[in-house]
Design a protein around this motif. Sequence first.
Motif, mmCIF file in Angstrom:
data_model
loop_
_atom_site.group_PDB
_atom_site.id
_atom_site.type_symbol
_atom_site.label_atom_id
_atom_site.label_comp_id
_atom_site.label_asym_id
_atom_site.label_seq_id
_atom_site.Cartn_x
_atom_site.Cartn_y
_atom_site.Cartn_z
ATOM 1 N N ALA A 66 -77.132 -81.983 44.071
ATOM 2 C CA ALA A 66 -78.056 -82.947 44.673
ATOM 3 C C ALA A 66 -77.842 -83.211 46.155
ATOM 4 C CB ALA A 66 -77.928 -84.283 43.939
ATOM 5 N N ALA A 67 -76.715 -82.803 46.718
ATOM 6 C CA ALA A 67 -76.409 -83.194 48.098
ATOM 7 C C ALA A 67 -77.504 -82.716 49.056
ATOM 8 C CB ALA A 67 -75.067 -82.636 48.522
ATOM 9 N N ASN A 68 -77.740 -83.499 50.089
ATOM 10 C CA ASN A 68 -78.713 -83.135 51.118
ATOM 11 C C ASN A 68 -78.093 -82.169 52.117
ATOM 12 O OD1 ASN A 68 -81.211 -84.517 50.675
ATOM 13 N ND2 ASN A 68 -80.127 -86.439 51.053
ATOM 14 N N PRO A 111 -83.209 -94.850 43.095
ATOM 15 C CA PRO A 111 -83.654 -93.480 42.814
ATOM 16 C C PRO A 111 -82.592 -92.595 42.157
ATOM 17 C CG PRO A 111 -83.110 -93.698 45.138
ATOM 18 C CD PRO A 111 -82.902 -95.060 44.520
ATOM 19 N N SER A 112 -81.332 -93.040 42.130
ATOM 20 C CA SER A 112 -80.247 -92.140 41.694
ATOM 21 C C SER A 112 -80.413 -91.588 40.272
ATOM 22 C CB SER A 112 -78.888 -92.835 41.787
ATOM 23 O OG SER A 112 -78.705 -93.354 43.047
ATOM 24 N N ASP A 119 -63.484 -85.816 43.724
ATOM 25 C CA ASP A 119 -64.090 -86.888 44.509
ATOM 26 C C ASP A 119 -62.970 -87.494 45.360
ATOM 27 O OD1 ASP A 119 -66.891 -88.772 43.989
ATOM 28 O OD2 ASP A 119 -65.287 -89.612 45.221
ATOM 29 N N ILE A 120 -63.338 -88.004 46.552
ATOM 30 C CA ILE A 120 -62.294 -88.669 47.353
ATOM 31 C C ILE A 120 -61.932 -90.019 46.738
ATOM 32 C CG2 ILE A 120 -62.598 -87.590 49.640
ATOM 33 C CD1 ILE A 120 -64.521 -89.810 50.352
ATOM 34 N N MET A 136 -59.787 -81.730 46.116
ATOM 35 C CA MET A 136 -61.005 -81.484 46.892
ATOM 36 C C MET A 136 -61.063 -80.053 47.417
ATOM 37 S SD MET A 136 -61.936 -84.926 48.865
ATOM 38 C CE MET A 136 -60.375 -85.185 49.652
ATOM 39 N N GLY A 163 -70.401 -89.627 42.354
ATOM 40 C CA GLY A 163 -70.893 -90.970 42.666
ATOM 41 C C GLY A 163 -72.135 -91.260 41.845
ATOM 42 N N ASN A 164 -73.103 -91.927 42.450
ATOM 43 C CA ASN A 164 -74.303 -92.334 41.714
ATOM 44 C C ASN A 164 -75.012 -91.173 41.032
ATOM 45 O OD1 ASN A 164 -74.319 -95.116 42.227
ATOM 46 N ND2 ASN A 164 -74.965 -94.726 44.331
ATOM 47 N N VAL A 165 -75.171 -90.077 41.751
ATOM 48 C CA VAL A 165 -75.891 -88.935 41.180
ATOM 49 C C VAL A 165 -74.941 -88.024 40.399
ATOM 50 C CG1 VAL A 165 -77.303 -86.902 41.698
ATOM 51 C CG2 VAL A 165 -77.625 -89.004 43.022
ATOM 52 N N GLY A 193 -68.133 -84.470 43.996
ATOM 53 C CA GLY A 193 -68.696 -85.803 44.218
ATOM 54 C C GLY A 193 -69.326 -86.351 42.954
ATOM 55 N N ASN A 196 -83.296 -81.917 44.589
ATOM 56 C CA ASN A 196 -82.952 -83.351 44.599
ATOM 57 C C ASN A 196 -84.166 -84.253 44.836
ATOM 58 O OD1 ASN A 196 -83.425 -83.551 47.379
ATOM 59 N ND2 ASN A 196 -81.260 -83.460 47.945
ATOM 60 N N THR A 238 -82.881 -88.829 40.435
ATOM 61 C CA THR A 238 -82.345 -87.689 41.193
ATOM 62 C C THR A 238 -81.403 -86.890 40.303
ATOM 63 O OG1 THR A 238 -82.510 -88.937 43.247
ATOM 64 C CG2 THR A 238 -81.078 -87.007 43.273
ATOM 65 N N CYS A 296 -72.547 -82.564 45.066
ATOM 66 C CA CYS A 296 -73.213 -83.875 44.950
ATOM 67 C C CYS A 296 -72.512 -84.909 45.825
ATOM 68 C CB CYS A 296 -73.206 -84.348 43.492
ATOM 69 S SG CYS A 296 -74.145 -83.293 42.383
ATOM 70 N N ALA A 297 -71.975 -84.448 46.956
ATOM 71 C CA ALA A 297 -71.253 -85.406 47.810
ATOM 72 C C ALA A 297 -71.872 -85.435 49.206
ATOM 73 C CB ALA A 297 -69.778 -85.044 47.880
HETATM 74 P P1 NAD Z 1 -72.695 -91.604 46.389
HETATM 75 O O1 NAD Z 1 -72.165 -92.107 47.686
HETATM 76 O O2 NAD Z 1 -72.923 -92.556 45.271
HETATM 77 O O3 NAD Z 1 -71.755 -90.430 45.824
HETATM 78 C C1 NAD Z 1 -71.156 -89.488 46.639
HETATM 79 C C2 NAD Z 1 -69.759 -89.286 46.119
HETATM 80 O O4 NAD Z 1 -69.154 -88.232 46.856
HETATM 81 C C3 NAD Z 1 -68.861 -90.514 46.291
HETATM 82 O O5 NAD Z 1 -68.255 -90.836 45.059
HETATM 83 C C4 NAD Z 1 -67.858 -90.088 47.356
HETATM 84 O O6 NAD Z 1 -66.585 -90.683 47.148
HETATM 85 C C5 NAD Z 1 -67.814 -88.593 47.129
HETATM 86 N N1 NAD Z 1 -67.349 -87.811 48.268
HETATM 87 C C6 NAD Z 1 -67.557 -88.011 49.598
HETATM 88 N N2 NAD Z 1 -66.967 -87.049 50.315
HETATM 89 C C7 NAD Z 1 -66.382 -86.205 49.428
HETATM 90 C C8 NAD Z 1 -65.627 -85.018 49.554
HETATM 91 N N3 NAD Z 1 -65.329 -84.501 50.750
HETATM 92 N N4 NAD Z 1 -65.196 -84.402 48.434
HETATM 93 C C9 NAD Z 1 -65.472 -84.922 47.222
HETATM 94 N N5 NAD Z 1 -66.176 -86.063 47.035
HETATM 95 C C10 NAD Z 1 -66.626 -86.686 48.136
HETATM 96 O O7 NAD Z 1 -74.044 -90.817 46.778
HETATM 97 P P2 NAD Z 1 -75.175 -90.330 45.767
HETATM 98 O O8 NAD Z 1 -76.290 -91.293 45.817
HETATM 99 O O9 NAD Z 1 -74.567 -89.943 44.481
HETATM 100 O O10 NAD Z 1 -75.691 -89.034 46.527
HETATM 101 C C11 NAD Z 1 -74.962 -87.834 46.483
HETATM 102 C C12 NAD Z 1 -75.625 -86.790 47.362
HETATM 103 O O11 NAD Z 1 -76.955 -86.573 46.924
HETATM 104 C C13 NAD Z 1 -75.741 -87.185 48.835
HETATM 105 O O12 NAD Z 1 -75.645 -86.016 49.632
HETATM 106 C C14 NAD Z 1 -77.138 -87.732 48.927
HETATM 107 O O13 NAD Z 1 -77.646 -87.622 50.247
HETATM 108 C C15 NAD Z 1 -77.870 -86.817 47.991
HETATM 109 N N6 NAD Z 1 -79.098 -87.398 47.439
HETATM 110 C C16 NAD Z 1 -79.044 -88.541 46.737
HETATM 111 C C17 NAD Z 1 -80.217 -89.096 46.229
HETATM 112 C C18 NAD Z 1 -80.195 -90.364 45.432
HETATM 113 O O14 NAD Z 1 -81.203 -90.678 44.797
HETATM 114 N N7 NAD Z 1 -79.103 -91.096 45.396
HETATM 115 C C19 NAD Z 1 -81.439 -88.445 46.443
HETATM 116 C C20 NAD Z 1 -81.464 -87.237 47.146
HETATM 117 C C21 NAD Z 1 -80.276 -86.724 47.643
#
Ligand code: NAD
Length: 349
Positions: free
Chosen positions: A263-265, A150-151, A207-208, A227, A186-188, A184, A291, A154, A241-242
């Motif tokens: 996007a973060a929840n 889904p990323s 990002d961490i 951070m 990551g994927n999104v 953050g 999101n 999203t 988005c983290a």
């Molecule tokens: P992910 O794990 O791929 O990416 C999250 C990133 O945040 C990682 O690279 C991680 O290293 C970084 N991170 C963690 N803690 C951090 C901090 N304190 N400071 C900076 N960076 C930090 O996750 P994702 O799939 O990209 O999702 C991101 C957010 O979006 C999450 O909150 C997730 O619940 C929400 N979300 C994602 C989707 C989806 O389709 N993937 C859908 C709805 C909501």
Amino acid sequence: MSVFSHPEYDDHEHVAFHQDPATGLKAIIAVHSTRLGPGLGGCRMWPYASDAEALTDVLRLSRGMTYKAALAGLPQGGGKSVILGDPRKHKTPELMRAMGRFVNKLGGAYIAAEDSGTSVADVRLMAEETAHVGGLADAQAQAAGRSGDPSPATAYGTFVGLKAAVKFQLGRTDLKGLKVAIQGVGNVGYRLAKYLHEAGAQLWVTDIHHPAVQRCVQEFGATAVSMERIFGLEVDVFAPCALGAILNDLTIPELKATVVAGAANNQLLRAGHGEELMQRGILYAPDYAINAGGIIEIFHETHGYDEAQAKAHLDRIGDTLTAIFQRARDEHRPTGAIADRMAEEIFRQ
Ligand code: NAD
């Protein structure tokens, strides 16, 4: 541990507890509402400190899915399940199949999908025991190159929502030179950064995970920041988005951005922080509205995928947010409270 009088109970239709000694499975399924359709939601596996913590989590998450699906215009209700255990230590194929049998007992009131601690492969194991699983791309979706991840959707939905917020708050439709801080990548977050870069925005990222930051620096000319510094930057938009609970008493006073769209929840530590953002003139795009791209995509991927229809549906995230922003302004109420009200109007009608 109370259930019916639990603070998060909120008129759940079903809460089912199950254990399977043969595989070590201990799990809870919560179905908040099936008024609009079956309660779809992820199956989370987590080493909860107690049964009570697991129950609180599943109730809160399942209720959230009802609101998210309603606002996203999906014929779905809200549900969620949790498996009590450490996915790295306790997850086995037999345990996931046992979970599939548990899901099957609810007869379709709950549709399971992947979540933290579970993967598409785990959902496939559940699918050996039940038809009531989601998030597995159907033949049409696979032919269109869709994988059930889904990323990407999203990220696209978040980009659409961010543009709607910028238009509403700043009166801008052109993102050239717009300053955005992303927490953050990551994927999104990475994909959101790509969309923003392509639209001409200037990016600051943290990002961490250092390589994730470096990739954005190299590919999008983003500025890497620590951070701690990501909150207080002189930018137009802050895009979380983290992780959750990052809008709180410590971070909100630091914000110079007048738009929060990411996007973060569960971005607000408490609902009262939505009020705090409003008082400071910061427009907050409610997390579950912006999101929703992932669940919208999953719905289309499992109901005869049509790319144009799926994209049009994702684009409506912008219209939904604009309606939330307008009503929040008219009623002088926080955007999160308005989003909840609009969702309730849909699923309680
Ligand atoms: P992910 O794990 O791929 O990416 C999250 C990133 O945040 C990682 O690279 C991680 O290293 C970084 N991170 C963690 N803690 C951090 C901090 N304190 N400071 C900076 N960076 C930090 O996750 P994702 O799939 O990209 O999702 C991101 C957010 O979006 C999450 O909150 C997730 O619940 C929400 N979300 C994602 C989707 C989806 O389709 N993937 C859908 C709805 C909501």
